[in-house]
Every structure is written in C-alpha cells, then in structure tokens.
Scaffold this motif. Structure first.
Motif, PDB file in Angstrom:
ATOM      1  N   UNK A  97      82.782  10.877 -16.638  1.00  0.00           N
ATOM      2  CA  UNK A  97      83.014  10.135 -17.878  1.00  0.00           C
ATOM      3  C   UNK A  97      83.327  11.100 -19.022  1.00  0.00           C
ATOM      4  N   UNK A  98      82.577  12.192 -19.101  1.00  0.00           N
ATOM      5  CA  UNK A  98      82.830  13.184 -20.142  1.00  0.00           C
ATOM      6  C   UNK A  98      84.225  13.790 -19.970  1.00  0.00           C
ATOM      7  N   UNK A  99      84.581  14.086 -18.739  1.00  0.00           N
ATOM      8  CA  UNK A  99      85.914  14.625 -18.471  1.00  0.00           C
ATOM      9  C   UNK A  99      87.006  13.658 -18.901  1.00  0.00           C
ATOM     10  N   UNK A 100      86.824  12.365 -18.607  1.00  0.00           N
ATOM     11  CA  UNK A 100      87.801  11.368 -19.037  1.00  0.00           C
ATOM     12  C   UNK A 100      87.853  11.287 -20.563  1.00  0.00           C
ATOM     13  N   UNK A 101      86.689  11.402 -21.211  1.00  0.00           N
ATOM     14  CA  UNK A 101      86.677  11.360 -22.678  1.00  0.00           C
ATOM     15  C   UNK A 101      87.519  12.495 -23.246  1.00  0.00           C
ATOM     16  N   UNK A 102      87.374  13.684 -22.705  1.00  0.00           N
ATOM     17  CA  UNK A 102      88.151  14.817 -23.203  1.00  0.00           C
ATOM     18  C   UNK A 102      89.653  14.604 -22.994  1.00  0.00           C
ATOM     19  N   UNK A 139      99.784   1.506 -31.908  1.00  0.00           N
ATOM     20  CA  UNK A 139      98.910   0.741 -31.002  1.00  0.00           C
ATOM     21  C   UNK A 139      98.219   1.675 -30.022  1.00  0.00           C
ATOM     22  N   UNK A 140      98.958   2.653 -29.500  1.00  0.00           N
ATOM     23  CA  UNK A 140      98.359   3.631 -28.589  1.00  0.00           C
ATOM     24  C   UNK A 140      97.268   4.420 -29.302  1.00  0.00           C
ATOM     25  N   UNK A 141      97.501   4.775 -30.558  1.00  0.00           N
ATOM     26  CA  UNK A 141      96.508   5.501 -31.339  1.00  0.00           C
ATOM     27  C   UNK A 141      95.203   4.708 -31.432  1.00  0.00           C
ATOM     28  N   UNK A 142      95.327   3.455 -31.816  1.00  0.00           N
ATOM     29  CA  UNK A 142      94.127   2.600 -31.909  1.00  0.00           C
ATOM     30  C   UNK A 142      93.389   2.536 -30.581  1.00  0.00           C
ATOM     31  N   UNK A 143      94.128   2.262 -29.520  1.00  0.00           N
ATOM     32  CA  UNK A 143      93.496   2.125 -28.202  1.00  0.00           C
ATOM     33  C   UNK A 143      92.875   3.437 -27.728  1.00  0.00           C
ATOM     34  N   UNK A 144      93.569   4.537 -27.926  1.00  0.00           N
ATOM     35  CA  UNK A 144      93.042   5.827 -27.464  1.00  0.00           C
ATOM     36  C   UNK A 144      91.786   6.236 -28.225  1.00  0.00           C
ATOM     37  N   UNK A 145      91.800   6.109 -29.561  1.00  0.00           N
ATOM     38  CA  UNK A 145      90.613   6.506 -30.326  1.00  0.00           C
ATOM     39  C   UNK A 145      89.424   5.598 -30.027  1.00  0.00           C
ATOM     40  N   UNK A 146      89.672   4.306 -29.858  1.00  0.00           N
ATOM     41  CA  UNK A 146      88.581   3.404 -29.490  1.00  0.00           C
ATOM     42  C   UNK A 146      88.065   3.714 -28.086  1.00  0.00           C
ATOM     43  N   UNK A 147      88.966   4.051 -27.173  1.00  0.00           N
ATOM     44  CA  UNK A 147      88.552   4.424 -25.818  1.00  0.00           C
ATOM     45  C   UNK A 147      87.753   5.722 -25.827  1.00  0.00           C
ATOM     46  N   UNK A 148      88.138   6.660 -26.670  1.00  0.00           N
ATOM     47  CA  UNK A 148      87.383   7.917 -26.772  1.00  0.00           C
ATOM     48  C   UNK A 148      85.975   7.652 -27.282  1.00  0.00           C
ATOM     49  N   UNK A 149      85.864   6.807 -28.313  1.00  0.00           N
ATOM     50  CA  UNK A 149      84.542   6.468 -28.838  1.00  0.00           C
ATOM     51  C   UNK A 149      83.690   5.733 -27.816  1.00  0.00           C
ATOM     52  N   UNK A 150      84.288   4.793 -27.105  1.00  0.00           N
ATOM     53  CA  UNK A 150      83.548   4.046 -26.082  1.00  0.00           C
ATOM     54  C   UNK A 150      83.135   4.970 -24.944  1.00  0.00           C
ATOM     55  N   UNK A 151      84.017   5.870 -24.551  1.00  0.00           N
ATOM     56  CA  UNK A 151      83.673   6.838 -23.487  1.00  0.00           C
ATOM     57  C   UNK A 151      82.489   7.691 -23.888  1.00  0.00           C
ATOM     58  N   UNK A 152      82.475   8.101 -25.139  1.00  0.00           N
ATOM     59  CA  UNK A 152      81.345   8.898 -25.614  1.00  0.00           C
ATOM     60  C   UNK A 152      80.034   8.153 -25.520  1.00  0.00           C
ATOM     61  N   UNK A 153      80.059   6.871 -25.825  1.00  0.00           N
ATOM     62  CA  UNK A 153      78.835   6.067 -25.724  1.00  0.00           C
ATOM     63  C   UNK A 153      78.432   5.886 -24.259  1.00  0.00           C
ATOM     64  N   UNK A 154      79.413   5.798 -23.362  1.00  0.00           N
ATOM     65  CA  UNK A 154      79.129   5.562 -21.936  1.00  0.00           C
ATOM     66  C   UNK A 154      78.597   6.792 -21.204  1.00  0.00           C
ATOM     67  N   UNK A 155      78.729   7.957 -21.807  1.00  0.00           N
ATOM     68  CA  UNK A 155      78.264   9.175 -21.139  1.00  0.00           C
ATOM     69  C   UNK A 155      76.784   9.044 -20.767  1.00  0.00           C
ATOM     70  N   UNK A 156      76.008   8.457 -21.626  1.00  0.00           N
ATOM     71  CA  UNK A 156      74.568   8.319 -21.384  1.00  0.00           C
ATOM     72  C   UNK A 156      74.255   7.453 -20.167  1.00  0.00           C
ATOM     73  N   UNK A 157      75.208   6.606 -19.774  1.00  0.00           N
ATOM     74  CA  UNK A 157      74.956   5.649 -18.689  1.00  0.00           C
ATOM     75  C   UNK A 157      75.659   6.046 -17.397  1.00  0.00           C
ATOM     76  N   UNK A 158      76.395   7.169 -17.401  1.00  0.00           N
ATOM     77  CA  UNK A 158      77.198   7.536 -16.244  1.00  0.00           C
ATOM     78  C   UNK A 158      76.535   8.466 -15.294  1.00  0.00           C
TER      79      UNK A 158
END
Length: 158
Positions: A97-102, A139-158
C-alpha cells in the motif's frame, strides 16, 4: 531503495528520534494531515474551476492565489512524511500500500508539472471552458491527490 532509505534515516538518528519521542510522531502526523488539506484544498479548487465550476472567478487569479498554498502543503507533507516513514521505515518499505501511495504521488506530481508546462500560459485565455485535455488533467489531479490521501490512511490497515 526504500529499505536503504529507512536504514539511512536510522543511521542519521531521525528514525530513533521519531520513534523515541511521545510528541514527534503525533505532531508529524498532524502536520502531514494539514499538508494534505492545504494541497487538496488549494489545488482541488483550481482543478474544479478548470472543470467548469465557479466560472465567475478568474482562472489566472485563482491559480495564482491557491497554487502556492498547494505547493506549501506538498512540501509540508514531504517533510512530515519523512519523519513518519523514519518511525517504521523497515515495515513501510515492505508495504504494498505504501509503495502504491508513492507511485500515486509521483503520478500526481508529474501530472501537475505537465499541466503547468502545457497550460500555464493559456489559462487566462479560457473565458468559459478549458480545453478538454486541460479538463482531463484537472480531473486526473483531483483523483490522484485524493487517491494518495486515501492510500496514506489505508497504510495502517494493510
């Protein structure tokens, strides 16, 4: 590469400092979240304007006002992210998950740089609607930054 970075952060003392203080990690986490809010809040509004919202607001002025806020947020996230990574770098280096976030962050930064390179000089000339390619990048910018933020939150659960 991430494993080497984690080892280096331990060697120079950032890892032990981050892990050893009751305040450093929570403060870095709060600053990381503040950076995310600044980044997505700033560039998100510009992206939404490019997508067609708030057409009464001048594109150039809005971008000129909010892009520095977004950049400051990104810098704050990078600095606090190093401290957060240093606290548990060995485990994060193995985290998919961290790797995907990066990767997502790298794609978002590349998209932002490409947008500025291609469209910056033209933004003031969009009276009503931005070109389709500019809207797609926003649109890609919005989706990518939101995905990065969500990925960061998911690190704790991965």
């Amino acid at each position: 590469m991430l494993t080497a970075a984690a080892a280096w952060l331990d060697t120079v003392g950032i890892g032990p400092w981050s892990r050893g203080s009751p305040l450093v990690y929570p403060l870095a986490n709060a600053l990381h979240l503040l950076g995310l809010v600044m980044l997505v809040g700033g560039i998100g509004i510009v992206d939404l304007r490019i997508l067609g919202l708030w057409r009464a607001l001048p594109m150039t002025g809005l971008s000129r006002a909010l892009t520095p806020v977004a950049i400051a947020g990104l810098v704050l996230m990078a600095a606090s992210g190093v401290i957060l990574f240093a606290a548990d770098g060995a485990a994060l280096a193995r985290s998919a998950i961290f790797g995907r976030k990066l990767i997502i962050v790298a794609a978002a930064v590349a998209n932002a740089a490409a947008f500025r390179l291609i469209w910056r000089a033209h933004m003031g000339g969009w009276p009503d609607a931005a070109p389709g390619a500019a809207r797609a990048m926003a649109a890609a910018s919005l989706l990518l930054w939101l995905a990065a933020g969500a990925s960061g939150r998911w690190i704790a659960y991965g």
